[in-house]
Motif scaffolding. Structure first.
Motif, PDB file in Angstrom:
ATOM      1  N   MET A   1       7.894   2.350   8.384  1.00 50.78           N
ATOM      2  CA  MET A   1       7.533   1.657   9.142  1.00 50.78           C
ATOM      3  C   MET A   1       6.096   0.493   9.165  1.00 50.78           C
ATOM      4  SD  MET A   1       8.505  -1.073   9.324  1.00 50.78           S
ATOM      5  CE  MET A   1       8.821  -2.873   9.777  1.00 50.78           C
ATOM      6  N   ILE A   2       5.102   1.251   9.465  1.00 50.00           N
ATOM      7  CA  ILE A   2       3.720   1.533   9.228  1.00 50.00           C
ATOM      8  C   ILE A   2       3.421   1.464   7.407  1.00 50.00           C
ATOM      9  CG2 ILE A   2       2.554   3.865   9.010  1.00 50.00           C
ATOM     10  CD1 ILE A   2       1.155   0.299  10.669  1.00 50.00           C
ATOM     11  N   GLU A   3       3.841   2.388   6.746  1.00 57.43           N
ATOM     12  CA  GLU A   3       3.316   1.778   5.746  1.00 57.43           C
ATOM     13  C   GLU A   3       4.149   0.894   4.354  1.00 57.43           C
ATOM     14  OE1 GLU A   3       5.160   4.505   7.215  1.00 57.43           O
ATOM     15  OE2 GLU A   3       4.085   6.670   6.863  1.00 57.43           O
ATOM     16  N   LEU A   4       5.156   0.840   5.180  1.00 52.92           N
ATOM     17  CA  LEU A   4       5.824  -0.458   4.216  1.00 52.92           C
ATOM     18  C   LEU A   4       4.411  -1.255   4.696  1.00 52.92           C
ATOM     19  CD1 LEU A   4       7.674  -1.999   2.380  1.00 52.92           C
ATOM     20  CD2 LEU A   4       8.868  -2.249   4.907  1.00 52.92           C
ATOM     21  N   LEU A   5       4.486  -2.220   5.702  1.00 56.25           N
ATOM     22  CA  LEU A   5       3.318  -2.574   6.334  1.00 56.25           C
ATOM     23  C   LEU A   5       2.322  -2.997   5.314  1.00 56.25           C
ATOM     24  CD1 LEU A   5       3.279  -5.585   8.108  1.00 56.25           C
ATOM     25  CD2 LEU A   5       2.362  -3.826   9.718  1.00 56.25           C
ATOM     26  N   TYR A   6       1.684  -1.544   5.518  1.00 56.84           N
ATOM     27  CA  TYR A   6       0.687  -1.708   4.672  1.00 56.84           C
ATOM     28  C   TYR A   6       0.621  -1.412   3.602  1.00 56.84           C
ATOM     29  CZ  TYR A   6      -3.151   1.557   2.201  1.00 56.84           C
ATOM     30  OH  TYR A   6      -4.535   2.183   1.360  1.00 56.84           O
ATOM     31  N   THR A   7       1.899  -1.287   2.306  1.00 56.03           N
ATOM     32  CA  THR A   7       2.023  -0.721   0.841  1.00 56.03           C
ATOM     33  C   THR A   7       1.530  -2.787   1.004  1.00 56.03           C
ATOM     34  OG1 THR A   7       2.943   0.588   0.821  1.00 56.03           O
ATOM     35  CG2 THR A   7       3.362  -0.911  -0.539  1.00 56.03           C
ATOM     36  N   VAL A   8       3.368  -3.518   1.902  1.00 54.91           N
ATOM     37  CA  VAL A   8       3.445  -5.118   1.402  1.00 54.91           C
ATOM     38  C   VAL A   8       1.657  -5.497   1.823  1.00 54.91           C
ATOM     39  CG1 VAL A   8       4.392  -6.942   2.116  1.00 54.91           C
ATOM     40  CG2 VAL A   8       5.769  -5.021   2.039  1.00 54.91           C
ATOM     41  N   SER A   9       0.623  -5.393   2.622  1.00 51.94           N
ATOM     42  CA  SER A   9      -0.473  -6.278   3.192  1.00 51.94           C
ATOM     43  C   SER A   9      -1.242  -6.033   2.101  1.00 51.94           C
ATOM     44  CB  SER A   9      -0.878  -5.394   4.233  1.00 51.94           C
ATOM     45  OG  SER A   9      -0.851  -4.473   3.557  1.00 51.94           O
ATOM     46  N   THR A  10      -1.114  -4.935   1.190  1.00 51.97           N
ATOM     47  CA  THR A  10      -2.418  -4.259   0.032  1.00 51.97           C
ATOM     48  C   THR A  10      -1.639  -5.131  -1.280  1.00 51.97           C
ATOM     49  OG1 THR A  10      -2.663  -1.972   1.614  1.00 51.97           O
ATOM     50  CG2 THR A  10      -3.610  -2.307  -1.078  1.00 51.97           C
ATOM     51  N   LEU A  11      -0.461  -4.820  -1.026  1.00 52.78           N
ATOM     52  CA  LEU A  11      -0.157  -5.754  -2.346  1.00 52.78           C
ATOM     53  C   LEU A  11      -0.523  -7.227  -2.527  1.00 52.78           C
ATOM     54  CD1 LEU A  11       3.237  -3.825  -3.107  1.00 52.78           C
ATOM     55  CD2 LEU A  11       0.796  -3.620  -4.503  1.00 52.78           C
ATOM     56  N   VAL A  12      -0.235  -7.624  -1.130  1.00 50.77           N
ATOM     57  CA  VAL A  12      -0.661  -9.056  -1.223  1.00 50.77           C
ATOM     58  C   VAL A  12      -2.114 -10.038  -1.614  1.00 50.77           C
ATOM     59  CG1 VAL A  12      -1.164 -11.218   0.371  1.00 50.77           C
ATOM     60  CG2 VAL A  12       1.574  -9.651   0.154  1.00 50.77           C
ATOM     61  N   PHE A  13      -2.703  -9.205  -1.244  1.00 54.87           N
ATOM     62  CA  PHE A  13      -4.454  -8.756  -1.232  1.00 54.87           C
ATOM     63  C   PHE A  13      -4.484  -8.420  -2.348  1.00 54.87           C
ATOM     64  CE2 PHE A  13      -8.432  -6.703  -1.893  1.00 54.87           C
ATOM     65  CZ  PHE A  13      -9.415  -7.384  -1.228  1.00 54.87           C
ATOM     66  N   VAL A  14      -4.202  -6.793  -3.033  1.00 55.64           N
ATOM     67  CA  VAL A  14      -3.709  -7.095  -5.022  1.00 55.64           C
ATOM     68  C   VAL A  14      -4.263  -8.854  -5.995  1.00 55.64           C
ATOM     69  CG1 VAL A  14      -3.394  -5.687  -7.234  1.00 55.64           C
ATOM     70  CG2 VAL A  14      -4.195  -4.538  -4.296  1.00 55.64           C
ATOM     71  N   VAL A  15      -2.576  -8.448  -5.050  1.00 56.72           N
ATOM     72  CA  VAL A  15      -2.428 -10.286  -6.371  1.00 56.72           C
ATOM     73  C   VAL A  15      -3.170 -11.115  -5.816  1.00 56.72           C
ATOM     74  CG1 VAL A  15      -0.379 -11.759  -6.172  1.00 56.72           C
ATOM     75  CG2 VAL A  15      -0.486  -9.496  -6.808  1.00 56.72           C
ATOM     76  N   ALA A  16      -3.534 -11.287  -4.833  1.00 59.62           N
ATOM     77  CA  ALA A  16      -4.686 -12.877  -4.284  1.00 59.62           C
ATOM     78  C   ALA A  16      -5.206 -12.231  -4.551  1.00 59.62           C
ATOM     79  CB  ALA A  16      -4.808 -12.615  -2.643  1.00 59.62           C
ATOM     80  N   GLY A  17      -6.558 -10.906  -5.100  1.00 61.42           N
ATOM     81  CA  GLY A  17      -7.233 -10.651  -5.230  1.00 61.42           C
ATOM     82  C   GLY A  17      -7.531 -10.890  -6.913  1.00 61.42           C
ATOM     83  N   LEU A  18      -6.240 -10.425  -7.701  1.00 62.14           N
ATOM     84  CA  LEU A  18      -6.211 -10.372  -9.353  1.00 62.14           C
ATOM     85  C   LEU A  18      -6.054 -12.169  -9.929  1.00 62.14           C
ATOM     86  CD1 LEU A  18      -3.997  -7.804  -9.783  1.00 62.14           C
ATOM     87  CD2 LEU A  18      -7.141  -8.337 -10.939  1.00 62.14           C
ATOM     88  N   THR A  19      -5.553 -12.794  -8.470  1.00 59.57           N
ATOM     89  CA  THR A  19      -5.457 -14.766  -8.851  1.00 59.57           C
ATOM     90  C   THR A  19      -6.762 -14.746  -8.792  1.00 59.57           C
ATOM     91  OG1 THR A  19      -3.366 -14.225  -7.946  1.00 59.57           O
ATOM     92  CG2 THR A  19      -4.756 -16.967  -8.547  1.00 59.57           C
ATOM     93  N   MET A  20      -7.999 -14.405  -7.861  1.00 61.65           N
ATOM     94  CA  MET A  20      -9.051 -14.444  -8.133  1.00 61.65           C
ATOM     95  C   MET A  20      -9.884 -14.561  -9.470  1.00 61.65           C
ATOM     96  SD  MET A  20      -9.913 -15.281  -3.853  1.00 61.65           S
ATOM     97  CE  MET A  20      -9.600 -13.768  -3.819  1.00 61.65           C
ATOM     98  N   VAL A  21      -9.584 -13.051  -9.434  1.00 64.43           N
ATOM     99  CA  VAL A  21     -10.410 -12.551 -10.762  1.00 64.43           C
ATOM    100  C   VAL A  21      -9.955 -13.268 -12.034  1.00 64.43           C
ATOM    101  CG1 VAL A  21     -10.337 -10.672 -12.312  1.00 64.43           C
ATOM    102  CG2 VAL A  21      -9.955 -10.344 -10.023  1.00 64.43           C
ATOM    103  N   GLY A  22      -8.435 -13.827 -12.334  1.00 66.37           N
ATOM    104  CA  GLY A  22      -8.163 -15.086 -13.095  1.00 66.37           C
ATOM    105  C   GLY A  22      -9.073 -16.272 -13.437  1.00 66.37           C
ATOM    106  N   MET A  23      -8.863 -17.099 -11.958  1.00 67.84           N
ATOM    107  CA  MET A  23      -9.160 -18.110 -11.655  1.00 67.84           C
ATOM    108  C   MET A  23     -11.227 -18.356 -12.743  1.00 67.84           C
ATOM    109  SD  MET A  23      -7.849 -19.280  -8.564  1.00 67.84           S
ATOM    110  CE  MET A  23      -7.875 -20.990  -8.322  1.00 67.84           C
ATOM    111  N   ALA A  24     -11.735 -17.076 -11.942  1.00 65.08           N
ATOM    112  CA  ALA A  24     -13.519 -16.591 -12.285  1.00 65.08           C
ATOM    113  C   ALA A  24     -13.457 -16.454 -13.580  1.00 65.08           C
ATOM    114  CB  ALA A  24     -13.769 -15.625 -11.520  1.00 65.08           C
ATOM    115  N   MET A  25     -12.528 -15.809 -14.297  1.00 66.82           N
ATOM    116  CA  MET A  25     -12.599 -15.437 -16.094  1.00 66.82           C
ATOM    117  C   MET A  25     -12.725 -17.019 -16.118  1.00 66.82           C
ATOM    118  SD  MET A  25     -13.729 -12.527 -16.530  1.00 66.82           S
ATOM    119  CE  MET A  25     -13.526 -13.132 -17.906  1.00 66.82           C
ATOM    120  N   ARG A  26     -11.465 -17.294 -15.668  1.00 71.61           N
ATOM    121  CA  ARG A  26     -10.796 -18.477 -16.936  1.00 71.61           C
ATOM    122  C   ARG A  26     -12.423 -19.977 -16.606  1.00 71.61           C
ATOM    123  NH1 ARG A  26      -6.038 -21.559 -14.228  1.00 71.61           N
ATOM    124  NH2 ARG A  26      -7.811 -22.001 -12.803  1.00 71.61           N
TER     125      ARG A  26
END
Length: 91
Positions: free
Chosen positions: A1-26
């Motif tokens: 269960m903890i691995e799933l929580l870790y994966t989901v929270s990391t994926l949310v962080f990655v998606v949010a971070g890549l969104t900010m990267v895209g916004m900064a590049m734009r």
């Protein structure tokens, strides 16, 4: 269960971070301000640290936790230094 929580929270962080990267590049393309380029590099490093740590943790079956944390902390720190630099140099 903890691995799933870790994966989901990391994926949310990655998606949010890549969104900010895209916004900064734009913003960089629209304004040609180098601070936006530094901002995108900073967020890219933070995302790379999180993604590399998650992938390495699962590949190595969560062994070598200290080195995983060192890589994550190092990339995140350098990323945030770029973010801070972009804020200081923004005109």
């Amino acid at each position: 269960m903890i691995e799933l929580l870790y994966t989901v929270s990391t994926l949310v962080f990655v998606v949010a971070g890549l969104t900010m990267v895209g916004m900064a590049m734009r913003a960089y393309v629209q304004t040609s301000r180098r601070a936006m380029l530094h901002l995108s590099v900073g967020f890219s490093l933070a995302v790379a640290g999180a993604a590399a740590t998650m992938i390495s943790a699962f590949v190595n079956d969560f062994t070598g936790v200290k080195s995983l944390l060192l890589v994550n902390s190092g990339l995140t720190t350098f990323g945030y230094l770029f973010v801070m630099y972009s804020l200081v140099t923004y005109e």
